[in-house]
Design an enzyme around this catalytic site. Sequence first.
Site: not given
Lengths: 435, 435
Positions: B190, B208
């Site tokens: 995950g 970012k």
Amino acid sequence: MEDSVSVGLLGVGVVGSGVIDLIEQHQAKLAHQLGCNVHVKSALVRNPNKARDVDAKTNGTLLTTNSDDVLNDPEIDVIVEVMGGIEEARESILKAFKAKKHVVTANKDLVALYGAELHEAAAENRCDFYYEASVAGGIPILRGITDGFASDHIEQLMGIVNGTTNYILTKMHNEGVGYEEALKEAQDLGFAEADPAADVEGLDAARKMAILGRLAFSTHIDLADVEVTGINGIDLIDLQYGDNLGFTMKLIGFAKFDGKQVEVNVQPALISKDHPLSDVKNEYNAVYVYGEAVGEAMFYGAGAGSMPTAAAVISDVVAVIKNMHRGVTGSQFVEPRFEKELKTEAQRFGQYYVRFYAKDEAGVFSRISSLFNEFDISFKQILQNPLKDADAAEIVVITHKSSLEKMHQALEALSKLDEVIDTKSFYKVEGDAEE
Amino acid sequence: MEDSVSVGLLGVGVVGSGVIDLIEQHQAKLAHQLGCNVHVKSALVRNPNKARDVDAKTNGTLLTTNSDDVLNDPEIDVIVEVMGGIEEARESILKAFKAKKHVVTANKDLVALYGAELHEAAAENRCDFYYEASVAGGIPILRGITDGFASDHIEQLMGIVNGTTNYILTKMHNEGVGYEEALKEAQDLGFAEADPAADVEGLDAARKMAILGRLAFSTHIDLADVEVTGINGIDLIDLQYGDNLGFTMKLIGFAKFDGKQVEVNVQPALISKDHPLSDVKNEYNAVYVYGEAVGEAMFYGAGAGSMPTAAAVISDVVAVIKNMHRGVTGSQFVEPRFEKELKTEAQRFGQYYVRFYAKDEAGVFSRISSLFNEFDISFKQILQNPLKDADAAEIVVITHKSSLEKMHQALEALSKLDEVIDTKSFYKVEGDAEE
């Protein structure tokens, strides 16, 4: 909005000189952020003729020996206290608040001892009181804690908040030299003072942890609440055994809060090499924060030095001037939410490192191990080496988690065991992920 | 002062659920700081009946599919956008500003692409616009940069700002597995999406860095200004050679500003093991800031995750509510000070790692070395190994500092050299203290 905000300086040592310098250099950035100029109008000094790093006069700063020229000048809105010491600094700041001036200080000793009183005086006079520079110099840790974790419950802080001791421990670790030799080298290089007591005995770190704990947990923590053990008297062999077992020795400030009780202390501890604090080297500082929601976060940087500290001071001056322009000074302080309740040793849990000498006889280790088991303490790692020229062994153990109370009881019982010759050292162990 | 501030939520996925949860859990702390309660009144969802981590209804939050219930409810003062995506989120936020509602978002894609437009709309309507959660989740890096470095000149940022790629690179490094295998494991656990393109190709990190660079340097940086190389196609052998030479491979976002020109890029780079960024492991993020006065500082923590991101969102909500109470909303935004000017390759300097195959003949290395010297490039470290089953050698060099332009010219010339079979890889090297 004024065209210029006048700042009054108390003290023009290395930090004060840095403040004058930086404000001068960054006029354009400051004016852009604030919509006004910032000017150091006057500065209190003991001797105006002393040679200084900064030529205050060319910056148009009046050097004066009369504190009224700074504290009672109606043109001055913000007082920056970087004179150090306790009593005179405290009186000057209280006087400044009475004259409705905002105060920024870098004075950790003062904030640790009189923070509550000074906050109260600031609130009474609707003045701002900021002290970002008092903890970990250039690292914006106080803002990080109060603003960044505003909606989180901070469970624990671990900090390397004293550069001198971290420099000494790094030296011992990297070069395999003893404490005295590393201290001397730190002194020669200017990383330790001629009288290093406040640093190496942990008091400086304790002051910072009192300030950090108070802000993180929103409860009054007095300096006297901080349990302190220094690095003086630390034995190189324990760094080396620690290293072999996967740990690095650091002077760690701990502060824990479970929503009800707090625990604040400063002590040399063995940090797992998997933990980011173990990589903080030389004179660097870092504060590790465990937030319930945020998880783990670390703030790292230069903990001291003229320019980092001066930059932190000016970041506070910027915050004050923004508040002034918005008409919201004096509103940033939040009263502590919690009554202080300190944890007892029975309520404090941790892993520990113990080194001792024992007779080298059959069955000795099994008796020692049983003794610890009686106190519900079991061993996670064990090292045993024969002692040269003696019929004895040096034994090092790292325990699984136990209460500090039981650990102390076990150590007491251990010292009475016939087979044990001497308990040499005892340290806390931190950052062991499996525990 | 109101008794309660109502928040409207756009999206109740993992982050939105975390926001509802945390606000509920920390009512007491929020009320203590703010002097009022905070309540999520309504939330826009696609399907109100979908199973969710949080039982919004028991918290009294209305789940609605009609955006007007959120954006046009006069009782709601603050909109939290955590729906993700670009167009609908952008339109919703613009609508919110028109309705004089303050906006907090965690949407880095949107802020990177439309930050300037959204800031402008916020300012026009005197609304607050915050997005701390958009970069590095739980790490309060945007506040750290804007407030903590208020009086400093930020020269450079280096960031590990994508957890997925850092997890993959850590895995490759620790377990000696190839990129494909590490990616698969990250997907199984995950840490990587089924379609990992945005992460592994560096686009997420680029977004970012555009946001960070804009705030740090006070200049508009468009996403298109950020040069991007991903980690897909990275070869394990380069991690291993890097490791042998004292460096760790990381996907690094760089942003530099010399007061005039900027350089922003994202690329895999070899970081010296002495540099704190080399110790940032697994899914953790960190941003390293070089301030002229402060020196080096690092902010470290969880870069993603429901709770860290939700905590960052709520720290923004707290900031907005404080501004509301003080009557100073809409005043936090400062227009960029500088016109953007990007550095050319001739103006960009760095150390580089190059790996290539060459014929294993006498004098080859000397010819290669002379070729680099013609471009003023000299080698700091060299590794040469014979290639199995071939009359050739694998050569790895780390250069001293050179301009990127000359480096590219040298690589071009190298590829034309008869003795050189193939240039295999080329990476930037950072954090080498002696340079």
